[in-house]
Structure formats: C-alpha cells, structure tokens
Design an enzyme around this catalytic site. Structure first.
Site, short mmCIF file in Angstrom:
data_model
loop_
_atom_site.label_atom_id
_atom_site.label_comp_id
_atom_site.label_asym_id
_atom_site.label_seq_id
_atom_site.Cartn_x
_atom_site.Cartn_y
_atom_site.Cartn_z
N LYS A 22 0.82 -1.09 0.06
CA LYS A 22 0.00 0.17 0.10
C LYS A 22 0.94 1.41 0.00
O LYS A 22 0.69 2.18 -0.89
CB LYS A 22 -0.64 -0.15 1.13
CG LYS A 22 -1.53 1.29 1.57
CD LYS A 22 -2.49 1.23 2.60
CE LYS A 22 -1.73 1.55 4.06
NZ LYS A 22 -1.53 3.03 4.26
N ASN A 23 1.90 1.24 0.75
CA ASN A 23 2.71 2.57 1.14
C ASN A 23 3.89 2.72 0.14
O ASN A 23 4.31 3.79 -0.04
CB ASN A 23 3.18 2.33 2.44
CG ASN A 23 2.07 2.71 3.66
OD1 ASN A 23 0.96 2.79 3.24
ND2 ASN A 23 2.58 2.41 4.67
N ARG A 93 -5.45 10.76 3.58
CA ARG A 93 -4.45 11.84 3.84
C ARG A 93 -3.37 11.65 2.59
O ARG A 93 -2.60 12.68 2.18
CB ARG A 93 -3.61 11.87 5.14
CG ARG A 93 -4.52 11.82 6.08
CD ARG A 93 -3.51 12.19 7.52
NE ARG A 93 -2.84 13.06 7.45
CZ ARG A 93 -1.32 13.02 7.05
NH1 ARG A 93 -1.09 12.06 6.58
NH2 ARG A 93 -0.87 14.34 6.99
N CYS A 117 -5.57 12.58 11.79
CA CYS A 117 -6.27 11.24 11.82
C CYS A 117 -6.30 10.74 13.22
O CYS A 117 -5.64 11.36 14.11
CB CYS A 117 -5.83 10.27 10.86
SG CYS A 117 -4.12 9.85 11.39
N ARG A 122 -0.49 14.90 12.11
CA ARG A 122 -0.01 14.62 10.70
C ARG A 122 0.04 15.90 9.97
O ARG A 122 -0.61 16.22 8.91
CB ARG A 122 -0.86 13.62 9.88
CG ARG A 122 -1.32 12.41 10.83
CD ARG A 122 -0.47 11.51 10.88
NE ARG A 122 0.05 10.89 9.85
CZ ARG A 122 -0.45 9.85 9.20
NH1 ARG A 122 -1.52 9.03 9.76
NH2 ARG A 122 -0.19 9.28 7.71
N ASP A 307 4.42 1.14 11.97
CA ASP A 307 3.28 0.53 11.44
C ASP A 307 3.28 -1.04 12.05
O ASP A 307 2.18 -1.57 11.82
CB ASP A 307 3.17 0.37 9.81
CG ASP A 307 3.07 1.79 9.48
OD1 ASP A 307 3.13 2.07 8.17
OD2 ASP A 307 2.84 2.88 10.22
N ARG A 399 -8.72 -0.64 4.12
CA ARG A 399 -7.75 0.37 3.98
C ARG A 399 -6.48 -0.21 3.27
O ARG A 399 -5.63 0.34 2.44
CB ARG A 399 -7.60 1.37 4.68
CG ARG A 399 -9.00 2.18 4.65
CD ARG A 399 -8.62 3.74 5.50
NE ARG A 399 -7.57 4.37 4.92
CZ ARG A 399 -7.36 5.57 5.19
NH1 ARG A 399 -7.82 6.14 6.34
NH2 ARG A 399 -6.36 6.33 4.84
C1 EPZ Z 1 3.78 7.34 6.05
O1 EPZ Z 1 3.04 8.22 6.44
C2 EPZ Z 1 3.00 5.87 6.05
N1 EPZ Z 1 1.86 6.26 5.03
C3 EPZ Z 1 2.55 5.56 7.29
O2 EPZ Z 1 1.59 4.22 7.28
C4 EPZ Z 1 3.51 5.37 8.48
O3 EPZ Z 1 3.25 5.00 9.71
C5 EPZ Z 1 4.70 6.71 8.33
O4 EPZ Z 1 4.90 6.93 6.93
C6 EPZ Z 1 5.77 6.34 9.09
O5 EPZ Z 1 6.52 5.42 8.75
C7 EPZ Z 1 2.13 6.39 3.80
O6 EPZ Z 1 3.09 5.50 3.44
C8 EPZ Z 1 0.94 6.36 3.15
P1 EPZ Z 1 5.67 10.87 8.08
P2 EPZ Z 1 3.49 9.83 6.60
O7 EPZ Z 1 5.72 12.05 7.11
O8 EPZ Z 1 4.42 10.02 5.28
C9 EPZ Z 1 5.68 14.18 11.13
C10 EPZ Z 1 -0.11 2.93 7.80
O9 EPZ Z 1 -0.57 2.60 8.74
N2 EPZ Z 1 5.53 15.26 10.27
O10 EPZ Z 1 6.90 9.89 7.98
O11 EPZ Z 1 2.43 10.82 6.78
C11 EPZ Z 1 4.43 13.27 11.06
O12 EPZ Z 1 3.36 14.05 12.09
C12 EPZ Z 1 0.53 4.41 7.82
O13 EPZ Z 1 0.04 2.32 6.65
C13 EPZ Z 1 5.59 16.55 10.33
O14 EPZ Z 1 5.85 17.05 11.47
O15 EPZ Z 1 4.54 9.87 7.77
C14 EPZ Z 1 5.04 12.18 12.23
O16 EPZ Z 1 4.83 12.54 13.52
C15 EPZ Z 1 0.00 5.04 8.99
N3 EPZ Z 1 5.55 17.43 9.52
C16 EPZ Z 1 6.19 11.98 11.79
O17 EPZ Z 1 6.78 13.50 10.77
C17 EPZ Z 1 5.40 17.08 8.15
O18 EPZ Z 1 5.08 17.79 7.25
C18 EPZ Z 1 6.47 10.94 10.45
O19 EPZ Z 1 5.57 11.16 9.64
C19 EPZ Z 1 5.37 15.51 7.69
C20 EPZ Z 1 5.39 14.76 8.74
#
Ligand code: EPZ
Length: 421
Positions: A22-23, A93, A117, A122, A307, A399
């Site tokens: 998915k990711n 998202r 979420c 996020r 995850d 999902r």
């Molecule tokens: C991706 O989400 C994955 N989703 C998530 O999987 C996964 O948990 C996450 O990466 C971490 O590995 C997809 O790939 C579709 P991040 P993403 O940006 O990109 C903060 C699942 O269950 N942050 O790496 O949204 C954020 O709040 C999902 O399959 C900022 O502060 O994660 C978090 O605390 C859930 N500002 C941390 O960084 C930003 O602009 C990591 O988020 C972006 C992120």
C-alpha cells in the site's frame, strides 16, 4: 457499519501470498501525473486506499484502465483539473502526494488541506517548506493548499528538519522535473522510498541515493512513462507473522521480500519464534510455545517500523514476561490499548511507553477499531483470546489489508463480516 465476528483459541497455521505494498503503491500512483506518456503499474493491491487514489486520478482527468485485477494502465495526457477535492483528501491523507507531481508538471496544484487522523495531527509543514525551497509560491486559503510556480521549479538542497516519508516522496517527485539538481538531506530511508525512486527512474527520472539519508535528483525535461511492478507489502507480511507468533502457530508467507523487514524478523526471533527465509518467502514457527515478551522502540527505517507497533503490542499482551513498547513517531498510536484492556490485557501507559505484562489468555468481547494498524492488532488479539470477539467499525482494515477474510480463512481462522445498521 460493518463488523468482524472472530472465533478465538485459533492457532494460525498455513500459507498465504503477500500483496503489493500500500505505502509504495500510493506515491507511485501519484507519480503517474509526472509522465506525459502511458504508464503501467503492476501488482497493485486491491485496497480502499488504492481505489481512492484511482478515484482522485480519474477526477483530475487521468485515463485509467485495469488490465486484470492488479495491473493498472494510466495515461495522464488529458489532465483537465489541478484540484484534489476535500471529499477525497478527507478519505485519504496520502492524497497530499499529488501536490508535488501536479505542481512540477503543470505549474499549479490545489490540494485540500489534509486533516489529522486517529494517530496524530499529521502536519504537512515539511512538504510545504521543501516545495517553497524549490521555488513554489504556496498559499493556504479556504482550506486548500494552493501552490504555483512561474515556469519550472528549480533544484536546490533541502535539509528536512525531521525524517518524513511523505515529504521525502513529495519532494523527490517535485524535483524530478525541476530545472537543475536537488539534494534531499535527512531523507527517509524506508523501502517504499526506494521503490518509488526505482519507479521514477523506470519512467524517465534521474534519482540516486534512495534508501540513504541523502537523495540526489537530477531534473529532466520530461518523463515518458513505462512499466513498474510495486514491491511486496512489508507491513502486511509482518502482521501475519505476528498473528502466528501471538497464537503459538506456524505460517509461511510467499511473494514477500524479507530484506525489507529485518528489524521485525529480529524482534520476532526474540519472542522465541523459529524464522526461516528465502529470496521471496518467510516461514515462522512457534512450535506451539507461548511467545516471550520483547522490548521495542519504533524508529525511522531501518529501525522498528511504527506500523508494526500495535501488532507486537498484542504479541506482548499474551507473552511470557513484561515487554516495553515505545512509540516515537506518532503522538497517539496506542489507541488499541484501551480495547486490549477490555479483553483482559495488563498494559500501563506512561507517556509514549506502554509496559505490557503478558497474560496467558485474553478474553473475547466486543471492541471498536480506531485506525488501520490498531484494527489489525485487534484481529490478532481476537485469534489469541478465549471465546468470540466482535470488532466494530472495520472499514479501516479494508484500507490496508487485501482480501483479509480469504487470507485468514487460508490460515484456519473462523471470521465472518457482518453488516449492521
Ligand atoms: C507514512 O506516513 C505512512 N503512510 C505511514 O503508514 C507510516 O506510519 C509513516 O509514513 C511513518 O513510517 C504512507 O506511506 C501512505 P511521516 P507519513 O511524514 O508520510 C511528522 C499506515 O498505517 N511530520 O513519515 O504521513 C508526522 O506528524 C500508515 O500504513 C511533520 O511533523 O508519515 C509524524 O509524527 C500510517 N511534518 C512524523 O513526522 C510533516 O510535514 C513521521 O511522519 C510531515 C510529517
């Protein structure tokens, strides 16, 4: 609302095939917008989030056709809209991932501001900071992110303030058609980033360093498109392995990529599981023994994946001993714990650490799903519990887990999906 009814005291046993990631699929589908020719995306998982992505691409004007259940043919030559609407972004998202590709290809992109979420707020500030560094003008108005650039984005060096998978993906795609070279420092190293980079290169981009903390993108004039096959889903793989560990069972997963979940396999071995692996398969056997409790701290790749945190928390909930689970990525990713406590789990939360004292058996009851991976952990808990468990609000599961009932039936699980008003 749909719910699962699951019979407990089930020892997972059997073999299943792993679906596409998915990711990895979600950013790759967004990357279709970068191309000015036909693309083929193979091994697409049949998931609600993939369907939402296809709905979004279709709403922008991308021509879409499915050649078989998992093979998408997409041609973005007729893109007529540059707006990702609220109703689609609200559902998923990851729609934010069309921002970079749309902006760099068409000079404009309007994406509804993604909300938070269940697992956290996020924010997308790192995405927007990076796009501004590449020369974009970005305004937030009426709940939309409105991004424009006169001419082309221009390559630069971007040092991301924290590791972000989505921001790394968005900026890698935005830089693909920028003028000049872009260096992404403190980039995410997840395997899905490497899969996206491999896809971009197959479609005409010039990306090097994916999988390391520094990614270099040499902008090109155009990307003609082509074929790409999505990698196996490492989190689906880990989820089924964790189900076998929690239920003292044995499992073999095929069409997998063991090299993408080494930390998870190491942690599962620490529970006492016998783990064997080949190029595209993994087997796990508990030999009927109760798992041993393990400590884990989630971290960006190659650390333990956030995850997989909820799933290993359940293994600890029925393990011999006390395991400490620390979540460092998201601020609210212990949502499953209050439901596990209702099943008899002995878990104390202090800040971002859950101390889990294993009990011999959980007890089936009615529980509520809250997010994708929490739902998966409740399914695992139901299998390891005495009696029957009913899990409400299971739309989250669809999902991220393709054909989950069919795969669980192959593993000897008694599960039925019921619809209630
Ligand atoms: C991706 O989400 C994955 N989703 C998530 O999987 C996964 O948990 C996450 O990466 C971490 O590995 C997809 O790939 C579709 P991040 P993403 O940006 O990109 C903060 C699942 O269950 N942050 O790496 O949204 C954020 O709040 C999902 O399959 C900022 O502060 O994660 C978090 O605390 C859930 N500002 C941390 O960084 C930003 O602009 C990591 O988020 C972006 C992120």
């Amino acid at each position: 609302m749909e719910r699962f009814v699951i019979q407990g005291n089930t020892r997972v046993h059997g073999e299943i095939a792993i679906s596409g990631s998915k990711n990895a699929a979600l950013p790759i589908l967004a990357a279709v917008l970068l191309c000015d020719g036909a693309t083929v995306v193979d091994n697409l998982p049949q998931l609600q989030d993939v369907a939402t992505s296809l709905e979004l691409l279709g709403s922008l004007g991308v021509e879409l056709g499915m050649a078989g259940t998992r093979r998408l043919e997409a041609n973005p030559r007729q893109v007529h809209s540059l707006t990702a609407p609220y109703e689609l972004v609200r559902k998923m998202r990851a729609s934010i991932l069309v921002l970079g590709p749309m902006l760099t290809r068409f000079g404009e992109a309007n994406v509804s501001f993604p909300g938070g979420c269940a697992i956290g707020s996020r924010p997308v500030d790192i995405h927007l900071q990076g796009l501004r560094a590449l020369g974009a003008s970005i305004e937030i108005e009426d709940g939309f992110i409105r991004a424009t650039v006169d001419g082309r984005l221009h390559g630069t060096t971007i040092c991301m303030p924290m590791v972000s998978v989505g921001a790394t993906e968005n900026l890698m795609m935005a830089a693909a058609l920028a003028k000049g070279t872009t260096r992404l420092e403190n980039a995410a190293c997840e395997p899905e980033i490497s899969d996206l980079a491999n896809c971009l290169n197959a479609w005409g981009a010039r990306v090097t360093g994916a999988g390391t903390q520094t990614i270099v993108i040499e902008g090109v004039e155009r990307m003609p498109g082509g074929y790409f096959r999505v990698m196996p889903d490492r989190i689906e793989t880990g989820t089924y392995l964790a189900a076998a560990a929690a239920t003292r069972g044995s499992i073999r997963v095929t069409d997998a990529d063991p090299s993408t979940l080494e930390q998870v396999l190491q942690t599962l071995r620490a529970t006492g599981a016998y783990v064997a692996l080949g190029a595209d398969w993994i087997s796990l056997d508990m030999q009927g023994r109760r798992p041993l409790a393990v400590d884990l701290v989630t971290a960006p790749y190659p650390g333990f994946p956030t995850d997989m945190q909820a799933q290993l928390t359940v293994v600890n909930a029925v393990a011999d001993g006390v395991g400490r689970v620390t979540e460092t990525i998201f601020e609210n990713r212990f949502m499953q714990i209050q439901e596990l406590r209702r099943m008899g789990a002995d878990i104390v939360i202090d800040a971002n650490t859950a101390t889990v004292k294993g009990v011999n058996r959980l007890k089936g009851t009615r529980v509520l799903a809250s997010d994708l991976r929490a739902s998966a952990s409740l399914i695992i808990a139901a299998l390891a519990a005495d009696g029957e468990t009913c899990i409400d609000d299971i739309h989250y599961v669809d999902r991220g887990y393709e054909c989950i009932e069919a795969k669980l039936h192959q593993l000897g699980v008694q599960i039925i999906r019921m619809t209630s008003e």
